[in-house]
Design a protein around this motif. Sequence first.
Motif, PDB file in Angstrom:
ATOM      1  N   ASP A   1       0.842  -1.194   0.000  1.00  0.00           N
ATOM      2  CA  ASP A   1       0.000   0.000   0.000  1.00  0.00           C
ATOM      3  C   ASP A   1       0.883   1.252   0.000  1.00  0.00           C
ATOM      4  O   ASP A   1       1.935   1.280   0.668  1.00  0.00           O
TER       5      ASP A   1
ATOM      6  N   LEU B   1       0.665   3.833   1.603  1.00  0.00           N
ATOM      7  CA  LEU B   1       0.823   4.394   2.949  1.00  0.00           C
ATOM      8  C   LEU B   1       2.086   3.897   3.654  1.00  0.00           C
ATOM      9  O   LEU B   1       2.577   4.557   4.576  1.00  0.00           O
ATOM     10  N   VAL B   2       2.589   2.728   3.261  1.00  0.00           N
ATOM     11  CA  VAL B   2       3.762   2.180   3.949  1.00  0.00           C
ATOM     12  C   VAL B   2       5.029   2.266   3.103  1.00  0.00           C
ATOM     13  O   VAL B   2       6.084   1.753   3.499  1.00  0.00           O
TER      14      VAL B   2
ATOM     15  N   ALA C   1       5.279  -3.451   8.140  1.00  0.00           N
ATOM     16  CA  ALA C   1       4.390  -2.287   8.150  1.00  0.00           C
ATOM     17  C   ALA C   1       3.102  -2.593   7.385  1.00  0.00           C
ATOM     18  O   ALA C   1       2.005  -2.160   7.778  1.00  0.00           O
ATOM     19  N   GLN C   2       3.239  -3.343   6.322  1.00  0.00           N
ATOM     20  CA  GLN C   2       2.061  -3.753   5.547  1.00  0.00           C
ATOM     21  C   GLN C   2       1.146  -4.656   6.380  1.00  0.00           C
ATOM     22  O   GLN C   2      -0.082  -4.511   6.375  1.00  0.00           O
TER      23      GLN C   2
ATOM     24  N   GLU D   1       0.878  -4.678   9.639  1.00  0.00           N
ATOM     25  CA  GLU D   1       0.247  -3.862  10.680  1.00  0.00           C
ATOM     26  C   GLU D   1      -0.909  -3.048  10.113  1.00  0.00           C
ATOM     27  O   GLU D   1      -1.981  -2.942  10.723  1.00  0.00           O
ATOM     28  N   LEU D   2      -0.716  -2.481   8.916  1.00  0.00           N
ATOM     29  CA  LEU D   2      -1.794  -1.727   8.276  1.00  0.00           C
ATOM     30  C   LEU D   2      -2.983  -2.641   7.986  1.00  0.00           C
ATOM     31  O   LEU D   2      -4.145  -2.256   8.181  1.00  0.00           O
ATOM     32  N   ARG D   3      -2.697  -3.858   7.528  1.00  0.00           N
ATOM     33  CA  ARG D   3      -3.754  -4.831   7.260  1.00  0.00           C
ATOM     34  C   ARG D   3      -4.546  -5.151   8.526  1.00  0.00           C
ATOM     35  O   ARG D   3      -5.776  -5.188   8.531  1.00  0.00           O
TER      36      ARG D   3
ATOM     37  N   GLN E   1      -4.901  -3.352  11.242  1.00  0.00           N
ATOM     38  CA  GLN E   1      -5.682  -2.191  11.695  1.00  0.00           C
ATOM     39  C   GLN E   1      -6.923  -1.971  10.824  1.00  0.00           C
ATOM     40  O   GLN E   1      -7.943  -1.483  11.312  1.00  0.00           O
ATOM     41  N   SER E   2      -6.830  -2.348   9.551  1.00  0.00           N
ATOM     42  CA  SER E   2      -7.921  -2.072   8.610  1.00  0.00           C
ATOM     43  C   SER E   2      -8.826  -3.271   8.388  1.00  0.00           C
ATOM     44  O   SER E   2      -9.771  -3.192   7.585  1.00  0.00           O
TER      45      SER E   2
ATOM     46  N   PHE F   1      -8.431  -1.654   3.016  1.00  0.00           N
ATOM     47  CA  PHE F   1      -7.129  -2.203   2.632  1.00  0.00           C
ATOM     48  C   PHE F   1      -7.339  -3.234   1.530  1.00  0.00           C
ATOM     49  O   PHE F   1      -7.791  -4.354   1.764  1.00  0.00           O
TER      50      PHE F   1
ATOM     51  N   GLU G   1      -5.825  -7.047   1.493  1.00  0.00           N
ATOM     52  CA  GLU G   1      -6.008  -7.866   2.695  1.00  0.00           C
ATOM     53  C   GLU G   1      -5.898  -9.356   2.394  1.00  0.00           C
ATOM     54  O   GLU G   1      -5.169 -10.084   3.078  1.00  0.00           O
TER      55      GLU G   1
END
Length: 575
Positions: free
Chosen positions: A503, A505-506, A530-531, A533-535, A537-538, A544, A547
């Motif tokens: 993504d 964002l990361v 980081a990817q 963690e974003l997954r 959270q979303s 995302f 996913e």
Amino acid sequence: MSRKTTLILAVVMLVLSGMLRVAAQGVRDGLTPENVGNAGTSGLAKLDSAALGLVLGGLRGPLVMALWTSTEEQRGSSAGGEQLLGGLDTKIELIRLLQPQFDSVHIQQIYNKAINLSAELVSPGARYAAILDGIDYGRRVIADRPSNIDIETQIGQVFSNKLGAADERAFFERRVRDETRAERTRARVVLPAAEQEAFQQAAFRAGISPRELVLRTPAEASTRTTVLDLEVARLIEADPDSPLLVVEPFDPRAADAATLRLARLEPMLDAEGRIQPSLTEPTRDAPEGLSSGEYLDGSQIQFVDAYGPFPEGLGPHALAFEHAMRAYVLQEHAGQRHIQHSIPYIRIQPGRNLRDWSLSTYEQGRQLEAEALGLEAPARSVDGREQALIERLSAGYRPGQAVPYPALLRRAVTMYERSLELAVPAADRFVRHLELHPEARGFFTSTIDRLQLNQVILEADIAYARLALGDETMDAVTLRSLLDAYLKADADALRYVMRFHVDPLVLPAGVVNTDLSGLPREQQDAVYLAQQELRNQSRGTGRFAGERVMDEFDGIRTRLAVRIGILRELLGQVR
């Protein structure tokens, strides 16, 4: 004229047509003795479209409109399985005979039977029968109008999208594979209910997957029954730990007739898994200037045979590939154009079918590998997390340790070999497609890379399984080579995620996705974390897009890491 009056007149005309046909057949039989006894084969499916149109005259148009309205009303009436026996099938067949020249009609009716009607039925078996009925409809059209790009494409889509991709695809796949195999002598096996577990263990040792073994409880609850190939039943019977069994002859076709489950595919393979010669025999010579693969040779199966033999049977995606190739040849070398789909769509369908065939056998190999270890595998993956579970289940078995059910592991290797064999030509077709249609690069580049990644993973997995089965010697050279293969697979898996599924964002400052694979491994690992963690959270929000892919690759990379750790440990022990 009212619709009711139109239908009454149409029925009267059809009855008269049938009576005249029988009379004419009787005269013909009298003049041609060798045809005596065939008069009874007449029926609705044997009616000639042109003759029917002449008999109906001006009633043909009103009758067609009335039939279309009636079929739509009946299809939506939630009549369940009764609608297949209550006249709907006859109405659809009449529409085919009355509008033989309109491909759009046939496409719609195949869709009606295989998709709409099957969705209204309850049991997977009834749905399977309805889908095959749609395929059979398409084949009747092909018999009347051979070399038809529209119908070949539609039949292929039913095999691929319905039998190969529906929610019940695990059930459908088993039925198609089983029915396309050579005719085998079947047996009904009866065992004491108290010995069920011992029987199951013997069956698994004989190579039967837990997903394939169906035990039924008859009226006499003290027993269990199942139906198996006689050869397999005898193999289980000979197992020293198997309970005492009663093995009886069984005719599946007679059982089908007794339960009205009449729809099944005809066998296409011989006992060695090769396509039957009668199905691959050409009936026409090559047109001047065309080579093999540039024309339809008149055989029933022309293109799948190149990938045989098929000891595992032919699955839905294999048969979809056959029809997609026929449509491709008709477009590229016969100048036909599909009435609905674009030229690029028809061109890429064989590649898509090869890809799906490869991925399907990949998943089945994973399931069989887990079952070989005595683990329960999901019948199919429905999301990325379930696919990750399938990847992780069998990661930790070690070469040198006993495999509980080696016959199942050998079946897994067969599936892996098939998947690997198909991944190569599938990727090649996508590469050649992009040469013609570079504008599709954004759609298919990731597909090519994923197929190439699977090749690397499967080559390592096949070697690992053979080592576990004792087919290879566990020395330092073998272990080192296998460790290198898994290290490459892990690096390629990380590179794939970096290139296609990170993504924005990361992303590190000033870096785009195509630059990520050039970063040091430590930075790539940081981006991957980081990817994740974003997954997390979303999750569930839909924000995302990657996913499912991240979930799946968590499983893939975990599996690779476990195997790498085991091989390093074994390598240290043999040095």
